[in-house]
Design a protein around this motif. Structure first.
Motif, short mmCIF file in Angstrom:
data_model
loop_
_atom_site.label_atom_id
_atom_site.label_comp_id
_atom_site.label_asym_id
_atom_site.label_seq_id
_atom_site.Cartn_x
_atom_site.Cartn_y
_atom_site.Cartn_z
N LEU B 98 0.86 -1.18 0.00
CA LEU B 98 0.00 0.00 0.00
C LEU B 98 0.90 1.23 0.00
O LEU B 98 1.82 1.33 0.78
N ASP B 106 -4.99 5.21 -1.79
CA ASP B 106 -4.24 4.06 -2.26
C ASP B 106 -4.96 3.36 -3.40
O ASP B 106 -4.35 2.99 -4.39
N VAL B 107 -6.27 3.19 -3.26
CA VAL B 107 -7.03 2.53 -4.32
C VAL B 107 -6.95 3.36 -5.61
O VAL B 107 -6.97 2.82 -6.71
N ALA B 108 -6.83 4.68 -5.44
CA ALA B 108 -6.78 5.56 -6.61
C ALA B 108 -5.43 5.47 -7.33
O ALA B 108 -5.32 5.89 -8.48
N PHE B 109 -4.44 4.91 -6.68
CA PHE B 109 -3.07 4.93 -7.23
C PHE B 109 -3.00 4.29 -8.63
O PHE B 109 -2.42 4.87 -9.55
N GLY B 110 -3.61 3.12 -8.79
CA GLY B 110 -3.60 2.43 -10.08
C GLY B 110 -4.27 3.25 -11.18
O GLY B 110 -3.64 3.55 -12.21
N VAL B 125 -12.99 4.24 -7.43
CA VAL B 125 -12.51 3.98 -6.07
C VAL B 125 -13.67 3.52 -5.20
O VAL B 125 -13.58 2.52 -4.49
N GLY B 157 -7.47 -2.02 -4.93
CA GLY B 157 -6.55 -1.25 -5.77
C GLY B 157 -6.43 -1.85 -7.15
O GLY B 157 -6.22 -1.14 -8.15
N MET B 161 -8.54 -0.79 -11.35
CA MET B 161 -7.89 -0.72 -12.66
C MET B 161 -8.67 -1.52 -13.70
O MET B 161 -8.25 -1.63 -14.84
N ARG C 167 3.55 7.36 4.77
CA ARG C 167 2.85 6.07 4.85
C ARG C 167 3.64 5.09 5.73
O ARG C 167 3.06 4.33 6.49
N PHE C 168 4.97 5.11 5.63
CA PHE C 168 5.75 4.06 6.28
C PHE C 168 6.29 4.42 7.65
O PHE C 168 6.79 3.56 8.35
N LEU C 220 7.81 -2.76 -2.20
CA LEU C 220 6.94 -1.66 -2.61
C LEU C 220 7.21 -1.28 -4.06
O LEU C 220 6.27 -1.01 -4.82
N ARG C 227 1.31 -2.09 -10.40
CA ARG C 227 0.11 -1.26 -10.49
C ARG C 227 0.25 -0.17 -11.54
O ARG C 227 -0.47 0.81 -11.55
N GLY C 228 1.19 -0.39 -12.42
CA GLY C 228 1.30 0.48 -13.59
C GLY C 228 2.01 1.80 -13.34
O GLY C 228 1.89 2.73 -14.14
N ARG C 235 0.19 10.85 -15.79
CA ARG C 235 -0.57 10.48 -14.61
C ARG C 235 -1.66 11.50 -14.35
O ARG C 235 -1.47 12.69 -14.53
N PHE C 238 -6.24 11.93 -8.42
CA PHE C 238 -7.51 11.57 -7.82
C PHE C 238 -8.24 12.85 -7.38
O PHE C 238 -9.38 13.09 -7.71
#
Lengths: 289, 278, 265
Positions: B98, B106-110, B125, B157, B161, C167-168, C220, C227-228, C235, C238
């Motif tokens: 993630l 995160d789900v939006a990342f792809g 999403v 995620g 896509m 995030r980490f 990661l 995930r492309g 890009r 969102f």
């Protein structure tokens, strides 16, 4: 060596927005040389409970006694306690740091004051208990080993301290069936060879049913069930409501019992099920003949 | 086969070619995955199952042979991004896949990577989080979630896509039983209701019972292939490969050896109960 | 270990004040205006106006003032040090002398000015981080840096780095605690000994931590690729940032204020 827990409560991060009570008034006694299984799903408090057993976590209230010594008392020598209470954490291979296998396994015994001359034997013995050979691995880097071997080296690091109580927190997590069986049979033979008290935390009902003489089931920070595997697994519905379930064999036997094929309900291993079903089927066959 | 979604043709994969540690991870693997199928891949560590999985979306390329995804060759650099859109991948460690600080980000990342317009991303999403039953957690940060929840977010995620296939590389290995169940229910639902093709890598036999087909890997080859009933009925072979069989199959097998004739392809408690009570 | 838990990064306080609702870019620019102002003005009335600016922002943000002031705590040492250095090291009219130590009028003035400047600087920037979530802050920085791309400013990459770090951080803190406990169970001691000894004792903690961080980074990277992800090119986002009327009004006000105050004082 025994462990006694009296009215133990533990609050995580008190006085913050994240405050959460992890243990509620837990009392339990684990006798010398017992083999106890602790089960419960993530967040049930089982990891918090076992971390009290060697003073890594301090009770918010209540007492923990190891071999009669009260860990909550001021001035207690925790390092001496940790020498006697060995703890193998989840994914113990993540704690490896030594340049060589020898250095890593020797870390614990060295810290507990074992003289250099005796280190070699300790390391050799610890590795041998997990079926690894010091002469082969001595100068190897632990990071070059396979996943299963890394884990066994990490466990050897705890065994080399020669604890009287061994606590293992899900020692088989993430391993494949082969790795899992290896570790479990090593724990079993350790228990017999070293006269240890063993406390095994696990998710696998099948494994624990085979190995432990006593099961403690944790749920929401309390002890929900405590007894022999027979006692515990007879509460199938209660276990299911806690998201735990019972061994498949038990489900089968209960169903066969309901249908009137078998009379016993207290069966939870393949071996027992095999002989019981064989017995009743033989009887049936002779009855019909 | 024209109707294959993913086709492995004589795939070999050699790690560390030309070095001391040269190692054949895949040896002449040929298999095809049909659209809508649920295929489970079993095998212990080092059997090549993860290597096989990583070939399905061009994370690894064959040393010889080829992999075709929806007719596209994974070796063709032009089509790599199309392939990765069609074949999503979920990994073992829920913590390490993630990317963003909230679930919905995160789900939006792809979709962001695919260049999907913003309003459309929002829709996708929400849809994806609904599909894995995690919509109410959309503003949570990943580290507040349980392992099973993190894996469901990772699956969402992928869903966002709009893939044709999801490859799951031991997604349940690090989860507790509750988390495993959550993930398996989600995957089975997506397969049945959304008709998403699933390639599920695991070493838990009970997760393979529900598959349409099982591949058993050993030393880089496919050692067994067939329906769960066909594969698990070969109990002795599986034991020889040091794999488990489902407990009920094992029990039926033992009773068979004692001279009671039970079908070798018994998989579940209900099946065995019915057979014993006949 | 309690220490680790007390670290809060970003320290964002959710709310829906006028300032909270501003576009992150507006807030970043307004903060930069304050910084510029603090370096341009050279007199106490100027600092007075800057202080007014900060106080107004605190008031409008509806943040509990003690929260804002708490942001000064980690920098207290530096502020006091600056103050002392200026007070004792500046030449000028001597007010008080003891041996070679002397306090001058000019020193007092400069010390006070530098101190005020630092305090206002810290307060101003903490209002930014207290009212802006890390995600918005990242978005804002990325968007503002984007025009710099032709001259080689990696706007997207910087933003991605910030996101991943945020995030980490909790994951790695958790891991640190776990490894510490595992090594303590093996008799490790992180609390006693001299400085050198303590540093050496950290090896069993740091080695596994680094190895784990590298493993995570590796995992990661593969997951992102699957995930492309292929960098910022092509890009979409969102959440698109959107300037509202209040952003325009705010920026106009801040600009006029900054220019007028810095020219006059």
């Amino acid at each position: 060596m025994s462990i006694t827990v009296e009215n133990l409560s533990y609050v995580y991060l008190p006085d913050t927005p994240m405050q959460k009570q992890a243990l509620f008034d837990v009392s339990v006694h684990i006798d010398d040389k017992e083999f106890v299984g602790i089960i419960g799903h993530t967040g049930s408090g089982k990891s918090t409970l076992i971390q009290h057993f060697n003073g890594l976590v301090k009770p918010t209230s209540g007492r923990v006694l190891v071999d009669g010594v009260d860990l909550t008392q001021k001035g207690v020598n925790l390092r001496a306690i940790r020498r006697k209470v060995g703890m193998v954490f989840q994914y113990p291979e993540h704690q490896l740091f030594g340049e060589t296998v020898f250095e890593d396994v020797a870390f614990g015994p060295k810290n507990s004051g074992v003289p250099d001359a005796a280190l070699e034997d300790r390391v050799r013995e610890g590795l041998a208990m997990v079926d690894l050979d010091l002469d082969v691995l001595r100068e190897r880097s632990p990071f070059e080993l396979s996943g299963g071997q890394k884990r066994r080296v990490a466990i050897a690091g705890v065994l080399a301290m020669k604890p009287a109580i061994l606590i293992l927190d899900e020692p088989t997590a993430g391993l494949d069936p082969r790795g899992r069986d290896e570790i479990l049979s090593q724990v079993q033979s350790l228990y017999q060879a070293w006269d240890l008290t063993v406390i095994l935390v696990t998710h696998s009902m099948e494994d624990i049913a085979r190995m432990a003489k006593r099961l403690i089931v944790m749920d929401h920070g309390r002890i929900a069930l405590d007894g022999t595997p027979q006692d515990v697994f007879s509460n199938a519905d209660k276990l299911r409501s806690m998201g735990l379930g019972v061994p498949q064999v038990t489900t089968l036997i209960h169903e066969l019992h309901r249908r009137g094929l078998v009379q016993r309900r207290d069966i939870f291993t393949l071996d027992e099920a095999e002989s019981e079903i064989t017995r009743v089927l033989e009887l049936k066959r002779h009855g019909n003949a | 086969m024209a109707d294959a979604l993913i086709e492995f043709r004589n795939v070999n994969h050699i790690y560390g070619k030309g070095t001391q540690q040269e190692w054949d991870a895949l040896i002449d693997v040929s298999v095809s995955i049909r659209p809508g199928e649920f295929v489970a891949v079993l095998g212990h560590n080092g059997s090549g199952k993860s290597t096989l999985a990583k070939h399905a979306n061009a994370l690894l390329l064959p040393s010889s042979g080829c992999v075709l995804v929806d007719g596209m060759d994974t070796r063709d650099e032009e089509t790599v991004w199309d392939i990765r859109q069609r074949v999503g991948m979920v990994f073992q460690n829920p913590d390490n896949q993630l990317v963003a600080t909230t679930v919905e980000e995160d789900v939006a990342f792809g979709p962001e990577n695919l260049g999907v317009p913003s309003p459309e991303i929002r829709r996708r999403v929400d849809e994806a989080l609904l599909a894995v039953d995690m919509l109410e957690y959309r503003l949570h940060s990943p580290h507040q979630l349980s392992g099973g929840q993190k894996q469901r977010v990772a699956i969402a995620g992928m869903i966002a896509m709009r893939p044709k296939c999801i490859v799951l590389d031991e997604p349940t290995a690090m989860l507790d039983p509750v988390g495993r169940q959550e993930v398996m229910q989600t995957v089975r639902r997506l397969n049945e209701e959304e008709n998403i093709t699933v390639l599920h890598i695991t070493h838990y036999m009970d997760e393979a019972i529900f598959a349409d087909r099982i591949l058993v890997m050993e030393s880089g080859r496919i050692a067994l292939e067939g329906t769960p009933a066909q594969v698990f009925s070969q109990v002795d072979t599986l034991y020889k490969l040091q794999l488990d069989v489902p407990q009920m199959t094992a029990l039926a097998h033992r009773l068979n050896k004692r001279g009671f004739s039970l079908p070798a392809d018994t998989l579940t408690v209900d099946e065995l109960v019915n057979q014993l009570c006949q | 270990m309690a220490m680790l838990r007390n670290i809060t990064i970003g320290q964002y306080v959710p709310g829906d004040s006028w300032i909270h609702r501003l576009d992150p870019r507006t807030k970043i620019l307004a903060t930069m205006a304050l910084i510029a102002l603090l370096f341009l003005v050279q007199s106490f009335p100027g600092y007075g106006f800057a202080a007014l600016y900060v106080l107004a922002a605190v008031y409008v943000s509806k943040l509990p003032p003690r929260y804002v002031i708490r942001g000064l705590r980690p920098l207290l040492v530096i502020i006091i040090l600056t103050l002392t250095l200026h007070i004792f090291m500046t030449d000028g009219r001597v007010l008080w002398q003891w041996g070679f130590i002397s306090i001058t009028w000019e020193g007092l003035v400069r010390g006070a000015m530098m101190g005020t400047r630092l305090v206002l600087l810290v307060l101003g920037t903490s209002i930014l981080t207290l009212t802006t979530s890390p995600i918005h802050l990242t978005d804002g920085i990325e968007s503002l840096l984007k025009p710099g791309k032709p001259i080689g400013i990696p706007a997207h990459e910087l933003a991605m780095m910030m996101t991943i770090a945020l995030r980490f951080i909790p994951t790695l803190l958790e891991e640190t605690e776990k490894i510490m406990k595992a090594q303590m169970a093996r008799g490790a001691d992180f609390e006693s000994g001299n400085l050198l000894q303590r540093a050496k004792n950290l090896i069993p903690l740091l080695v596994p931590l680094f190895i784990s961080a590298f493993r995570r980074a590796d995992d990661l990277a593969v997951a992102m690729e699957a995930r492309g992800y292929r960098g910022g090119e092509g890009r979409t986002k969102f959440r698109e940032l959107q300037f509202a009327v209040r952003d325009g009004a705010c920026l106009a006000g801040v600009t006029v204020f900054t220019v007028v105050v810095s020219v006059l004082f």
